[in-house]
Scaffold this motif. Sequence first.
Motif, mmCIF file in Angstrom:
data_model
loop_
_atom_site.group_PDB
_atom_site.id
_atom_site.type_symbol
_atom_site.label_atom_id
_atom_site.label_comp_id
_atom_site.label_asym_id
_atom_site.label_seq_id
_atom_site.Cartn_x
_atom_site.Cartn_y
_atom_site.Cartn_z
ATOM 1 N N LEU A 1 57.438 13.830 21.177
ATOM 2 C CA LEU A 1 56.199 13.266 20.648
ATOM 3 C C LEU A 1 55.036 14.243 20.833
ATOM 4 O O LEU A 1 54.192 14.397 19.945
ATOM 5 C CB LEU A 1 55.893 11.933 21.328
ATOM 6 N N ARG A 2 55.007 14.889 21.978
ATOM 7 C CA ARG A 2 53.931 15.855 22.246
ATOM 8 C C ARG A 2 54.005 17.030 21.268
ATOM 9 O O ARG A 2 52.980 17.461 20.721
ATOM 10 C CB ARG A 2 54.028 16.352 23.687
ATOM 11 N N GLN B 1 52.929 16.138 17.668
ATOM 12 C CA GLN B 1 51.502 15.881 17.496
ATOM 13 C C GLN B 1 50.690 17.168 17.341
ATOM 14 O O GLN B 1 49.548 17.128 16.898
ATOM 15 C CB GLN B 1 50.977 15.070 18.683
ATOM 16 N N GLN C 1 48.707 17.517 10.004
ATOM 17 C CA GLN C 1 48.704 16.784 11.274
ATOM 18 C C GLN C 1 49.546 15.519 11.106
ATOM 19 O O GLN C 1 49.207 14.644 10.305
ATOM 20 C CB GLN C 1 47.280 16.402 11.681
ATOM 21 N N SER D 1 52.703 12.891 13.385
ATOM 22 C CA SER D 1 53.164 12.488 14.718
ATOM 23 C C SER D 1 54.573 11.949 14.562
ATOM 24 O O SER D 1 55.207 12.130 13.515
ATOM 25 C CB SER D 1 52.222 11.447 15.335
ATOM 26 N N SER E 1 53.453 6.712 16.995
ATOM 27 C CA SER E 1 53.152 7.751 17.995
ATOM 28 C C SER E 1 53.616 7.330 19.390
ATOM 29 O O SER E 1 52.961 7.632 20.382
ATOM 30 C CB SER E 1 51.650 8.071 18.018
ATOM 31 N N GLN F 1 49.073 6.475 22.559
ATOM 32 C CA GLN F 1 48.655 6.741 21.192
ATOM 33 C C GLN F 1 48.024 8.121 21.081
ATOM 34 O O GLN F 1 47.464 8.657 22.020
ATOM 35 C CB GLN F 1 47.651 5.675 20.737
ATOM 36 N N ALA F 2 48.134 8.670 19.894
ATOM 37 C CA ALA F 2 47.536 9.978 19.629
ATOM 38 C C ALA F 2 46.877 9.945 18.266
ATOM 39 O O ALA F 2 47.330 9.257 17.360
ATOM 40 C CB ALA F 2 48.591 11.078 19.663
ATOM 41 N N SER F 3 45.803 10.668 18.122
ATOM 42 C CA SER F 3 45.153 10.738 16.817
ATOM 43 C C SER F 3 46.071 11.478 15.861
ATOM 44 O O SER F 3 46.699 12.452 16.225
ATOM 45 C CB SER F 3 43.822 11.486 16.935
ATOM 46 N N ARG F 4 46.159 11.003 14.625
ATOM 47 C CA ARG F 4 47.057 11.629 13.675
ATOM 48 C C ARG F 4 46.550 11.369 12.265
ATOM 49 O O ARG F 4 45.702 10.513 12.042
ATOM 50 C CB ARG F 4 48.487 11.096 13.824
#
Length: 266
Positions: A187-188, A191, A202, A204, A239, A254-257
């Motif tokens: 996942l990292r 992203q 961009q 995820s 994410s 969560q991550a911005s995507r």
Amino acid sequence: MPDISGLEVMEELRAADPEHYLPVIVVTGDQYSRIGALEAGARDFIVKPYDFVELDARVRNTMEVRLLYKAVHENRCLMKQQAQHDALTGLPNRRLLMDRLENTLEQARRYQRQVGLLYLDLDGFKEVNDRYGHACGDQLLVHGAERIRETVRRGDTVARIGGDEFIVLLPGIVDITDAERPAKELLRMLQMPFEMPEGVAQISGSIGIALFPEDAGDAERLIASADEALYAAKRAGKSCYEFASMHRSRFAGQASRGPISTDARL
């Protein structure tokens, strides 16, 4: 050769490389040796005393057959490779994955080991593909496949099973952390921005995790369990990852995507 006959030499050569064409021409004055050599695998023979022009012609003919046999063998290997691998990414396809998964589960049953399976989907890929075209989408799949392959262990199998869906087979794991650790790292890595010729993409990922033998006892049900967990991760906001056993759910955060960064040139 005082200690070994020509027929014995041929037998050892055939035993050492039984899959390939053995270009042997027997030179003999004995009719029975000639028949025995042909039965042992010799491709041609020439009787003593022989003419050098005839010998040269027979050698050339035998080598031409050898080259044709080699070309057929290489073409067969290429067809096998294409039948078992994804044409775009070069990763194993579903057919090869199922073969490896069945073998891995058989070993796991025999030695009472656990097996992990990650079902991964690229979040945001469809938007990139729809907005900027299939060529851009294909390049994104290739780069994404490279990141996945580089993130997992050498002995793990990464397969593309269609569209933007991948499966990672984790043989010989000890506990759930051996499946959770690569899920977090995947996942990292997904992203991180993808540098494309057209700009910066961009995306995820979402991951479903299933374990053998706890979640399923065979290959098809193990994949189905991981697939269900993947959809749970999607419903949870993407994410992230989910285990098939709901009481052991884990989230990577969560991550911005989005399809592309705000300053992308796509």
